[in-house]
Design an enzyme around this catalytic site. Structure first.
Site, PDB file in Angstrom:
ATOM      1  N   THR A 122      11.776  -2.908  19.608  1.00  0.00           N
ATOM      2  CA  THR A 122      12.713  -3.909  19.099  1.00  0.00           C
ATOM      3  C   THR A 122      14.071  -3.637  19.715  1.00  0.00           C
ATOM      4  OG1 THR A 122      11.469  -3.962  17.072  1.00  0.00           O
ATOM      5  CG2 THR A 122      13.691  -4.869  16.982  1.00  0.00           C
ATOM      6  N   GLU A 151       6.702  -6.989  19.164  1.00  0.00           N
ATOM      7  CA  GLU A 151       5.488  -6.732  18.377  1.00  0.00           C
ATOM      8  C   GLU A 151       5.743  -7.084  16.915  1.00  0.00           C
ATOM      9  OE1 GLU A 151       5.073  -4.200  16.027  1.00  0.00           O
ATOM     10  OE2 GLU A 151       7.047  -3.271  16.268  1.00  0.00           O
ATOM     11  N   ARG A 154       2.390  -4.345  11.399  1.00  0.00           N
ATOM     12  CA  ARG A 154       2.817  -3.616  10.198  1.00  0.00           C
ATOM     13  C   ARG A 154       2.160  -2.252  10.191  1.00  0.00           C
ATOM     14  NH1 ARG A 154       0.238  -7.314   6.015  1.00  0.00           N
ATOM     15  NH2 ARG A 154      -1.057  -7.590   7.860  1.00  0.00           N
ATOM     16  N   PHE A 253       4.529 -11.922   1.388  1.00  0.00           N
ATOM     17  CA  PHE A 253       5.829 -11.258   1.269  1.00  0.00           C
ATOM     18  C   PHE A 253       6.636 -11.773   0.074  1.00  0.00           C
ATOM     19  CE2 PHE A 253       6.495  -8.162   4.670  1.00  0.00           C
ATOM     20  CZ  PHE A 253       5.210  -8.227   5.188  1.00  0.00           C
ATOM     21  N   GLY A 257       9.012  -5.661  -6.024  1.00  0.00           N
ATOM     22  CA  GLY A 257       8.765  -4.218  -6.092  1.00  0.00           C
ATOM     23  C   GLY A 257      10.055  -3.442  -5.954  1.00  0.00           C
ATOM     24  N   GLY A 261      11.674  -0.842   2.459  1.00  0.00           N
ATOM     25  CA  GLY A 261      12.081   0.314   3.262  1.00  0.00           C
ATOM     26  C   GLY A 261      11.360   0.295   4.597  1.00  0.00           C
ATOM     27  N   CYS A 264      11.822  -0.463   9.930  1.00  0.00           N
ATOM     28  CA  CYS A 264      12.159  -1.741  10.584  1.00  0.00           C
ATOM     29  C   CYS A 264      13.134  -2.612   9.814  1.00  0.00           C
ATOM     30  CB  CYS A 264      10.872  -2.516  10.859  1.00  0.00           C
ATOM     31  SG  CYS A 264       9.687  -1.547  11.777  1.00  0.00           S
TER      32      CYS A 264
HETATM   33  C1  UGA Z   1       7.514  -4.828   9.408  1.00  0.00           C
HETATM   34  C2  UGA Z   1       7.014  -6.248   9.711  1.00  0.00           C
HETATM   35  O1  UGA Z   1       6.210  -6.724   8.633  1.00  0.00           O
HETATM   36  C3  UGA Z   1       6.200  -6.280  11.008  1.00  0.00           C
HETATM   37  O2  UGA Z   1       5.841  -7.619  11.329  1.00  0.00           O
HETATM   38  C4  UGA Z   1       7.065  -5.706  12.142  1.00  0.00           C
HETATM   39  O3  UGA Z   1       6.335  -5.646  13.349  1.00  0.00           O
HETATM   40  C5  UGA Z   1       7.512  -4.299  11.770  1.00  0.00           C
HETATM   41  O4  UGA Z   1       8.250  -4.343  10.531  1.00  0.00           O
HETATM   42  C6  UGA Z   1       8.388  -3.800  12.888  1.00  0.00           C
HETATM   43  O5  UGA Z   1       9.461  -4.384  13.104  1.00  0.00           O
HETATM   44  O6  UGA Z   1       7.956  -2.923  13.655  1.00  0.00           O
HETATM   45  P1  UGA Z   1       6.456  -2.604   8.336  1.00  0.00           P
HETATM   46  O7  UGA Z   1       7.861  -2.109   8.257  1.00  0.00           O
HETATM   47  O8  UGA Z   1       5.405  -1.719   8.895  1.00  0.00           O
HETATM   48  O9  UGA Z   1       6.384  -3.999   9.173  1.00  0.00           O
HETATM   49  O10 UGA Z   1       5.985  -2.927   6.851  1.00  0.00           O
HETATM   50  P2  UGA Z   1       5.867  -4.207   5.900  1.00  0.00           P
HETATM   51  O11 UGA Z   1       4.463  -4.320   5.460  1.00  0.00           O
HETATM   52  O12 UGA Z   1       6.490  -5.392   6.490  1.00  0.00           O
HETATM   53  O13 UGA Z   1       6.735  -3.711   4.647  1.00  0.00           O
HETATM   54  C7  UGA Z   1       8.133  -3.459   4.751  1.00  0.00           C
HETATM   55  C8  UGA Z   1       8.713  -3.204   3.381  1.00  0.00           C
HETATM   56  O14 UGA Z   1       8.671  -4.386   2.589  1.00  0.00           O
HETATM   57  C9  UGA Z   1       7.954  -2.149   2.566  1.00  0.00           C
HETATM   58  O15 UGA Z   1       8.883  -1.349   1.873  1.00  0.00           O
HETATM   59  C10 UGA Z   1       7.105  -2.954   1.623  1.00  0.00           C
HETATM   60  O16 UGA Z   1       6.774  -2.281   0.441  1.00  0.00           O
HETATM   61  C11 UGA Z   1       8.041  -4.127   1.347  1.00  0.00           C
HETATM   62  N1  UGA Z   1       7.358  -5.352   0.883  1.00  0.00           N
HETATM   63  C12 UGA Z   1       6.549  -6.050   1.713  1.00  0.00           C
HETATM   64  C13 UGA Z   1       7.576  -5.798  -0.415  1.00  0.00           C
HETATM   65  O17 UGA Z   1       8.325  -5.160  -1.199  1.00  0.00           O
HETATM   66  N2  UGA Z   1       6.984  -6.948  -0.830  1.00  0.00           N
HETATM   67  C14 UGA Z   1       6.171  -7.668  -0.012  1.00  0.00           C
HETATM   68  O18 UGA Z   1       5.657  -8.725  -0.465  1.00  0.00           O
HETATM   69  C15 UGA Z   1       5.942  -7.203   1.280  1.00  0.00           C
END
Ligand code: UGA
Length: 436
Positions: A122, A151, A154, A253, A257, A261, A264
């Site tokens: 990124t 990319e 997740r 999403f 919660g 964190g 990203c």
């Molecule tokens: C995120 C993006 O979802 C990916 O598309 C992106 O490629 C990635 O960042 C990146 O830039 O490399 P990631 O950080 O692995 O992916 O995790 P997520 O599943 O997106 O979750 C991020 C945060 O949001 C976590 O703390 C998760 O608990 C929180 N979250 C997610 C929620 O609190 N509620 C939701 O409905 C979804």
């Protein structure tokens, strides 16, 4: 196709190995020779379900090679992905691109044939232009094209996200030459239904930040609605369902919660506002999201204190401490704020995490790691369910603990209120009536 990934961090390793799984010859390059040696023995430096088997299979088939010889890897490749880390800069508001530019300099000395140079990390708006300028210093334009191909993987879901993405975004200022090559590389994925989007290079760079900022906004929005639900006796999941079924909004999403964190969202939202202010644009909404999310951990902590009433010497058990399930990643996990705040109030914290002990808490004498969830539950006055691992979703608390005064604060809404209705255990969750 012969391709190489420079940097075997999360993005480089997952994407590199999965491209080899699609039949390409892939070099995964890292200057850390210890890491390379380990990878050759099938020892994976990151936690990603399912990855180890794919690494070993493709390594044994000779499709993926792990190497520290960056020059040879570049010279042997038609497509070179830059996937080195872009940590937050010292002031925490933009990305540190030293690694990216170092790699660009090395590539510039190894353009023995036409190559497509792709940023997969990124990178802020305009980074492709800077890489191009570095390459142009010692090469002519015909030898390369610089492309942005962000990319969207997740952590914990990366294999599925790689194989079945909603879209592949290619940012290029020379689409005539670049498009057919990228189309060939991504054919197995596009053929399964992913949209293939060709945009200008700077647009692709911004798409990545805008996507992450939008997802962070969606989460923050539902978290704020959850705060309102708690005060008004409404269940936030009804709201998420009621708005998410509108296809203009979308249901994903919208899980309320703890603060979001990971490596990203926090970093990328800040970098985006910095980019905007460099262009004299104030992103009021994204700034508000960052602020709201940053204050969420103290809001959660104050709820924990409210539940405990007298926190001193109370034992708080944590199930999971990583920023989400299916990862061992602690970066910007809300537990890093909540646990120290509880210690300050005199609590003792016992935790279990499926990915093991975390050095982040080594400095705290009153934080203890337990090797299984039951031991944590048995010894708790209050149990905080911090991450949504499957193994926490169906626990028989009555059987595990004799403590009839146990309280549970479920930050991921893994359980329904009714599950506890005829039990002594007091259950609290997020975005549902919160009566202490
Ligand atoms: C995120 C993006 O979802 C990916 O598309 C992106 O490629 C990635 O960042 C990146 O830039 O490399 P990631 O950080 O692995 O992916 O995790 P997520 O599943 O997106 O979750 C991020 C945060 O949001 C976590 O703390 C998760 O608990 C929180 N979250 C997610 C929620 O609190 N509620 C939701 O409905 C979804």
């Amino acid at each position: 196709m012969n391709i190489c990934f420079i940097g075997t961090g999360y993005v480089g390793l997952v994407s590199g190995v999965l491209f080899s799984d699609l039949g390409n010859n892939v070099y995964c390059v890292d200057k850390d020779s210890e890491k390379i040696k380990n990878l050759e023995q099938g020892i994976i430096p990151i936690y990603e379900p399912g990855l180890e088997e794919i690494v070993i299979r493709n390594f044994e088939a000779g499709r993926v090679k792990f190497t520290s010889d960056i020059n040879q890897a570049i010279r042997s490749s038609d497509v070179v992905f830059i996937a080195v880390g872009t940590p937050s800069s010292k002031d925490g508001s933009s990305a540190d691109l030293t690694g990216v530019f170092n790699v660009a300099n090395i590539i510039s000395k190894n353009l023995n044939s036409y190559k497509i140079i792709i940023t997969k990390s990124t990178v802020p708006l305009g980074t492709g232009d800077k890489i191009e300028a570095i390459l142009l210093k010692s090469n002519n334009r015909k030898k390369f094209d610089v492309v942005s191909n962000p990319e969207f993987l997740r952590e914990g879901e990366a294999i599925r996200d790689f194989r079945y993405p909603d879209r592949v975004v290619i940012g290029t200022n020379n689409s005539k030459k670049v498009t057919p090559i990228m189309e060939k590389l991504y054919a197995p994925i596009i053929n399964k239904g992913a949209k293939f989007l060709i945009v200008k290079r700077r647009a692709a760079e911004l798409i990545k930040y805008a996507a992450n900022a939008f997802l962070a906004t969606k989460i923050t929005f539902i978290n704020e609605i959850a705060n309102l639900c708690e005060q008004t006796g409404i269940n936030v999941e009804d709201i998420a369902l009621g708005i998410g079924t509108d296809t203009r909004i979308g249901s994903r999403f919208l899980r309320a919660g703890p603060a979001y964190g990971g490596s990203c969202f926090p970093k990328d939202t800040k970098a985006l506002t910095r980019t905007a202010s460099n262009h004299k644009v104030h992103l009021q909404l994204v700034n508000a999201v960052i602020k709201s999310n940053e204050s969420r951990s103290s809001l959660i902590t104050s709820k924990i204190i409210k539940i405990l009433k007298k926190p001193k010497k109370k034992i708080v058990g944590f199930l999971g401490v990583t920023f989400k399930a299916n990862t061992d990643d602690m970066r910007d996990s809300s537990s890093l704020k909540i646990i120290p705040a509880l210690i300050k109030k005199g609590c003792v914290v016992n935790y279990y995490d499926p990915t093991g002990n975390k050095t982040n808490f080594d400095a705290y004498k009153s934080v203890h790691f337990y090797k299984n969830a039951n031991e944590v539950i048995k010894n708790s006055d209050l149990l905080v369910i911090h991450t949504e691992w499957d193994e926490f979703k169906n626990m028989n608390f009555d059987k595990i603990t004799k403590n009839k005064n146990l309280k549970i604060f479920d930050l991921r809404n893994l359980y329904e209120d009714k599950y506890f209705s005829n039990k002594k255990i007091k259950y609290y969750s997020i975005g549902r009536p919160f009566n202490v």
